[in-house]
Design a protein around this motif. Sequence first.
Motif, PDB file in Angstrom:
ATOM      1  N   VAL A  74      -4.710  65.669   0.928  1.00 43.09           N
ATOM      2  CA  VAL A  74      -5.367  64.698   0.016  1.00 43.09           C
ATOM      3  C   VAL A  74      -4.030  63.504  -0.410  1.00 43.09           C
ATOM      4  N   ALA A  75      -2.561  63.329  -0.558  1.00 42.60           N
ATOM      5  CA  ALA A  75      -2.306  62.173   0.097  1.00 42.60           C
ATOM      6  C   ALA A  75      -2.420  61.437   1.002  1.00 42.60           C
TER       7      ALA A  75
ATOM      8  N   HIS B 143      -5.268  53.244   0.641  1.00 41.10           N
ATOM      9  CA  HIS B 143      -4.580  51.912   0.392  1.00 41.10           C
ATOM     10  C   HIS B 143      -3.085  51.160   1.012  1.00 41.10           C
ATOM     11  N   GLY B 144      -2.345  52.216   2.133  1.00 40.49           N
ATOM     12  CA  GLY B 144      -1.936  51.454   3.380  1.00 40.49           C
ATOM     13  C   GLY B 144      -1.078  51.550   2.441  1.00 40.49           C
TER      14      GLY B 144
END
Length: 117
Positions: free
Chosen positions: A106-107, A114-115
């Motif tokens: 998930v992370a 989100h770069g």
Amino acid sequence: MVDLTDIRAITADLPRSYEVLVRDQIKFRVGQIVYLAVAPDEQTIGIGFPREEREAALAAEPEKFFRPRPSDERFQWIQVRLDALEFEELRELVLDAWQLCVPKKVAAEYFATHGEQ
């Protein structure tokens, strides 16, 4: 200085994160795990923080960080004064605390889109 509005902006799009009110205290959770708790006066927060890094942070920046209450010292947790933080530092602390609670996949997906990290 940062405040609750900034915290909500940072947590708004974090997968699996949600806000709850517990005994007049705002907390942010992933599942049942609290990763951020705002003090009732909104001047400080308790936040997930690697236990092995806590002593170094307390020693290096005592104006910013302070020890959690004794019952919370066994957890990965530290207290932070909001008036000592800039937005980007708050954002980094929140993302790190959230990352302690979610599955690695998930992370990784979040940071890929989100770069970051």
